[in-house]
Design an enzyme around this catalytic site. Structure first.
Site, short mmCIF file in Angstrom:
data_model
loop_
_atom_site.label_atom_id
_atom_site.label_comp_id
_atom_site.label_asym_id
_atom_site.label_seq_id
_atom_site.Cartn_x
_atom_site.Cartn_y
_atom_site.Cartn_z
N CYS A 103 0.83 -1.20 0.00
CA CYS A 103 0.00 0.00 0.00
C CYS A 103 0.87 1.26 0.00
O CYS A 103 1.53 1.56 -0.99
CB CYS A 103 -0.98 -0.04 1.17
SG CYS A 103 -2.40 1.06 0.96
N HIS A 108 -3.59 -5.62 1.22
CA HIS A 108 -3.34 -5.94 2.62
C HIS A 108 -3.82 -7.36 2.89
O HIS A 108 -4.74 -7.86 2.25
CB HIS A 108 -4.10 -4.99 3.54
CG HIS A 108 -3.62 -3.58 3.50
ND1 HIS A 108 -2.45 -3.18 4.09
CD2 HIS A 108 -4.17 -2.47 2.94
CE1 HIS A 108 -2.29 -1.88 3.91
NE2 HIS A 108 -3.31 -1.42 3.22
#
Length: 485
Positions: A332, A428
């Site tokens: 991310c 994630h």
């Protein structure tokens, strides 16, 4: 409908873990139970099936309760992105920002939506277990409060106060909380729980009675130190330096602790691996030269954290690691930092509009108003995985890079460098997938034990529930939640 609220004498007294344990214990008794936290402040968040986000602590509590995640479980989520500014998430969606100037008035206006979410949960289950935030003893924050007594009184939910004996001074902490509260707030508290006890309970019998005598509250139990919690993800970044892995393994994985680090539990599945040692690198320390893999974690403020990376000299460590043939995984915000530059033309993260990245991937990221929130399923490195996306930046990938992952819907994610040693992804939770974790470790010449991370978390929740059944007056707590004395 039944409901009970755990508030604490301070932060990090174990409220989140106790709520998770209570949810599992009640679910094991056959009750349909739901977790609820009116207001959370954390950069660790989870994506719900309907495309919203809630604190990861509430996601774990929902898992403990064996119910699907829902945005009503955490209707107000504050995600710090600067010293005095937080992104405001209301019922799962971005609502704007709250700063120190409008914090009290802003949160007060959210109480109707908090009560609305709570009412929906109550209507859908047998019992709601509510977690407070911080402590009601922070009376300087009482005006406009929706996280502790402001919610408890508005929703008419009885409160049990949790004290942490491990940090010392628990008698004063519980009795002192009683002393500073206004009478109307103190009347909401019906008892106390002493948490994190080590040793012989008989040694604290007099102290336990002293708390009951001086506070006028009923004791609901003395909970021992719950060692099983090491298998569970943590909610707050303050615990990162306390959770160093002391094992010596064949592969050292290093992760810098950035000021706005987010969703750092992405690394937790690696800690199960016998031949892997995970080290969280605090500010002021270099990234170990012996690291075989550096993980750049998620971030709530990628531009600011990239600047911190340079201020700490970690960019030099990372580039030297790459020259030595080391592997790097950016997740991310960490993926964004691997590129040539990060730009924020609208100033969404702050005053800085552009910073140079590490230049290890041919990508550029521009921050935007649209937030991507979705659960994903796909394949990467020849293995299947599940995970979730949660980001506001859009990353442009150079023509010469291969994507990291292919999703089942036909879209792709991330990038892999031509040398194959630098990986960036927006996903994630992917290391929780056994096959993907095995594939990544094999690229690093490490054999995986192929342990099921989700199963280990579930076993830990059951073990914690059993401890609470043994050490808490569960019947008394249920009776209180139903309106009994």
């Amino acid at each position: 409908m039944a409901a009970i609220m755990l508030q604490g004498t301070g932060s990090d007294v174990g409220k989140s873990l106790l709520v998770a344990g209570l949810c599992r214990a009640l679910a094991n008794r056959g009750l349909r139970v739901m977790p609820f936290k009116p207001q959370n402040m954390s950069n660790n968040a989870a994506v719900t099936p309907e495309g919203g986000e809630i604190g990861r602590a509430q996601a774990l509590q929902a898992l403990a309760a064996r119910v699907p995640l829902h945005t009503d479980m955490n209707p107000v989520l504050l995600k710090p992105q600067a010293d005095r500014t937080s992104q405001l998430i209301v019922q799962g969606q971005v609502r704007g920002t709250l700063g120190s100037a409008n914090f009290r008035e802003g949160r007060r206006s959210l109480l109707p939506e908090v009560l609305e979410s709570f009412a929906r949960l109550q209507a859908a289950c047998d019992m709601v277990v509510v977690e407070g935030s911080g402590s009601p003893a922070e009376i300087n924050l009482r005006e406009g409060d929706i996280a502790n007594m402001g919610f408890a009184r508005a929703a008419k939910v009885p409160v049990v106060l949790v004290g942490d004996i491990d940090r010392g001074g628990v008698i004063a902490a519980v009795v002192g909380t009683r002393a500073v509260l206004e009478p109307e707030d103190a009347a909401m508290i019906h008892g106390f729980i002493i948490n994190k006890f080590r040793g012989d309970p008989a040694l604290f019998a007099d102290g336990y009675q002293a708390i009951a005598d001086r506070s006028g509250w009923r004791g609901f139990g003395l909970v021992p130190w719950l060692g099983q919690a090491v298998a569970l993800p943590s909610e707050d970044a303050v615990v990162l330096e306390k959770r160093r892995d002391s094992r010596s393994g064949r592969l050292l994985v290093a992760c810098p602790i950035l000021p706005r680090i987010a969703n750092f539990d992405d690394l937790d599945p690696l800690k199960m691996e016998q031949d892997v040692e995970v080290v969280m690198v605090p500010p002021g320390s270099p990234i170990p030269v012996e690291a075989g893999l550096i993980v750049l974690p998620g971030s709530k403020a990628s531009l600011a954290d990239m600047q911190t990376m340079r201020q700490q000299g970690w960019d030099i460590d990372i580039l030297a690691h790459h020259r030595r043939g080391g592997a790097i995984l950016g997740i991310c915000g960490g993926y964004q930092m691997l590129g040539h530059r990060l730009i924020d033309p609208a100033g969404l993260e702050g005053d800085v509009r552009e910073v140079a990245g590490l230049g290890l991937l041919d990508v550029e990221t521009e921050m935007g108003h649209r937030k991507m929130l979705r659960e994903v399923r796909g394949s990467a490195l020849g293995a299947g995985f599940t995970g979730y996306e949660m980001h506001m930046g859009r990353t442009q990938v150079g023509n010469g890079l291969q994507p990291f992952a292919l999703f089942d819907d036909g879209t792709h994610d991330g990038a892999i460098s031509p040398c194959g040693r630098v990986i960036g992804t927006y996903c994630h939770g992917l290391l929780g997938s056994t096959a993907l974790r095995k594939a990544l470790l094999l690229r690093l010449s490490v054999a995986s034990q192929e342990r099921d991370y989700a199963a280990s978390v579930d076993r830990a929740l059951d073990a914690i529930a059993q401890e609470l059944e043994q050490h808490l007056d569960m019947d008394g707590l249920i009776a209180l939640a139903k309106g009994g004395a």
